[in-house]
Design an enzyme around this catalytic site. Structure first.
Site, PDB file in Angstrom:
ATOM      1  N   LEU A  80      -0.686   2.742  -0.911  1.00  0.00           N
ATOM      2  CA  LEU A  80       0.578   3.403  -0.202  1.00  0.00           C
ATOM      3  C   LEU A  80       0.198   4.971   0.128  1.00  0.00           C
ATOM      4  O   LEU A  80      -0.632   5.302  -0.695  1.00  0.00           O
ATOM      5  CB  LEU A  80       1.636   3.353  -0.901  1.00  0.00           C
ATOM      6  CG  LEU A  80       2.367   2.052  -1.352  1.00  0.00           C
ATOM      7  CD1 LEU A  80       3.399   2.246  -2.254  1.00  0.00           C
ATOM      8  CD2 LEU A  80       2.896   1.075   0.107  1.00  0.00           C
ATOM      9  N   ASP A  81       0.616   5.398   1.156  1.00  0.00           N
ATOM     10  CA  ASP A  81       0.331   7.022   1.296  1.00  0.00           C
ATOM     11  C   ASP A  81       1.103   7.928   0.243  1.00  0.00           C
ATOM     12  O   ASP A  81       2.005   7.415  -0.610  1.00  0.00           O
ATOM     13  CB  ASP A  81       1.181   7.591   2.570  1.00  0.00           C
ATOM     14  CG  ASP A  81       0.692   6.875   3.881  1.00  0.00           C
ATOM     15  OD1 ASP A  81      -0.388   6.270   3.779  1.00  0.00           O
ATOM     16  OD2 ASP A  81       1.405   6.658   4.854  1.00  0.00           O
ATOM     17  N   LYS A  82       0.300   8.930  -0.083  1.00  0.00           N
ATOM     18  CA  LYS A  82       0.944   9.839  -1.198  1.00  0.00           C
ATOM     19  C   LYS A  82       2.373   9.964  -1.484  1.00  0.00           C
ATOM     20  O   LYS A  82       2.753   9.851  -2.599  1.00  0.00           O
ATOM     21  CB  LYS A  82       0.096  11.184  -1.036  1.00  0.00           C
ATOM     22  CG  LYS A  82       0.658  12.209  -2.033  1.00  0.00           C
ATOM     23  CD  LYS A  82      -0.114  13.679  -1.665  1.00  0.00           C
ATOM     24  CE  LYS A  82       0.266  14.823  -2.713  1.00  0.00           C
ATOM     25  NZ  LYS A  82      -0.220  15.917  -2.230  1.00  0.00           N
ATOM     26  N   ARG A 179       4.342   4.367  10.027  1.00  0.00           N
ATOM     27  CA  ARG A 179       4.623   5.802  10.324  1.00  0.00           C
ATOM     28  C   ARG A 179       4.258   6.013  11.926  1.00  0.00           C
ATOM     29  O   ARG A 179       5.230   6.411  12.797  1.00  0.00           O
ATOM     30  CB  ARG A 179       3.970   6.692   9.450  1.00  0.00           C
ATOM     31  CG  ARG A 179       4.618   6.920   8.098  1.00  0.00           C
ATOM     32  CD  ARG A 179       3.644   7.843   7.157  1.00  0.00           C
ATOM     33  NE  ARG A 179       3.659   8.834   7.606  1.00  0.00           N
ATOM     34  CZ  ARG A 179       2.951   9.585   6.804  1.00  0.00           C
ATOM     35  NH1 ARG A 179       1.941   9.192   5.825  1.00  0.00           N
ATOM     36  NH2 ARG A 179       2.817  10.903   6.987  1.00  0.00           N
TER      37      ARG A 179
END
Length: 265
Positions: A80-82, A179
């Site tokens: 998962l992104d930050k 995104r």
């Protein structure tokens, strides 16, 4: 007389880097002998990189599960992104790791997300657009015909005056896929600093909200409001179908409640 080439061999020392173990809290919502499920919080990098050698989920896993040193990526199956929160699978042995990687490759792990996006979306739909690394900005991804296949399905949960609450189902798992895809249809995720189609218009949408308190809450949003809510897959040993669900964190819930309290479309 034959000419001969002289070849000189230079021994190069290889630097072996060992990831540091770090005692960082991780929220484990399920665990057995094969794997565990982590509920990742915001501002938490999953894998170490050039700018984040320490303080990552991988560093934390190695502290609590030192045996995972022997596994690729310390057993982390997907990322998962930050600043994206939610559920992740981590294997505890090589058999389980290979099992989950194959499930992922064959699209047999169901992954669903909740998101708040700019603008009103009235119908469920899918986005099928290939994604590759951005030509100019290496920290970004982009839609490109030469990219890898990427498929995202989205479902409308609730429509507000200037926003929509979506449930998103991934068919593929490219970097920044959700995104990038949502920005490509001109409905970027609220708070996304990187993929923000027509930022000026989105600022106006926040200002057009009737409630001043809601405006303040939305303006304070400092990360993409995206949460990995749901996982479903077969257990590596028993083959039983398992599913896990986790509600979004406090900042997400605050925004959702504020939007609901200020009326639907």
């Amino acid at each position: 007389m034959l000419k001969t080439d002289i070849i000189s061999l230079k021994r190069i020392k290889e630097k072996i880097f060992f990831w540091k173990k770090e005692k960082i809290f991780i929220d484990i919502i399920y665990e057995d002998i094969s794997f565990f499920i982590v509920n990742k919080f915001s501002n938490f990098v999953v894998h170490p990189g050039i700018k984040n050698l320490y303080g990552t989920l991988l560093n934390a896993i190695l502290y609590y599960y030192p045996q995972n040193y022997s596994l690729p990526r310390a057993g982390i199956i997907h990322r998962l992104d930050k600043n994206t929160t939610g559920l992740l699978i981590v294997a505890k042995n090589l058999i389980a790791y290979n099992y989950f990687i194959n499930l992922l490759k064959n699209r047999e792990i169901i992954r669903e997300y909740d998101a708040i996006v700019f603008g009103q979306i009235f119908f469920n739909n899918s986005i099928n657009k290939p994604i590759k690394r951005h030509i100019r900005y290496h920290t970004k991804m982009m839609i490109h015909s030469g990219g890898k296949i990427a498929i995202t399905h989205y479902f409308v949960i609730c429509i507000f005056k200037e926003f929509t609450h979506l449930r998103i189902k991934l068919e593929t798992g490219r970097t920044h896929q959700i995104r990038v895809h949502l920005e490509s249809i001109q409905h970027p995720i609220l708070g996304d600093p990187l993929y923000n189609f027509n930022k000026k218009i989105n600022i106006q949408k926040i200002k057009s909200c009737n409630s001043i308190s809601l405006q303040k809450i939305l303006k304070k949003c400092s990360r993409q409001i995206l949460h990995a809510s749901f996982l479903k897959f077969r257990h590596p040993i028993t083959k039983e179908i398992l599913q896990f669900e986790k509600k979004p964190p406090k900042d997400f819930i605050t925004i959702i409640n504020s939007l609901y309290n200020n009326g639907y479309f």
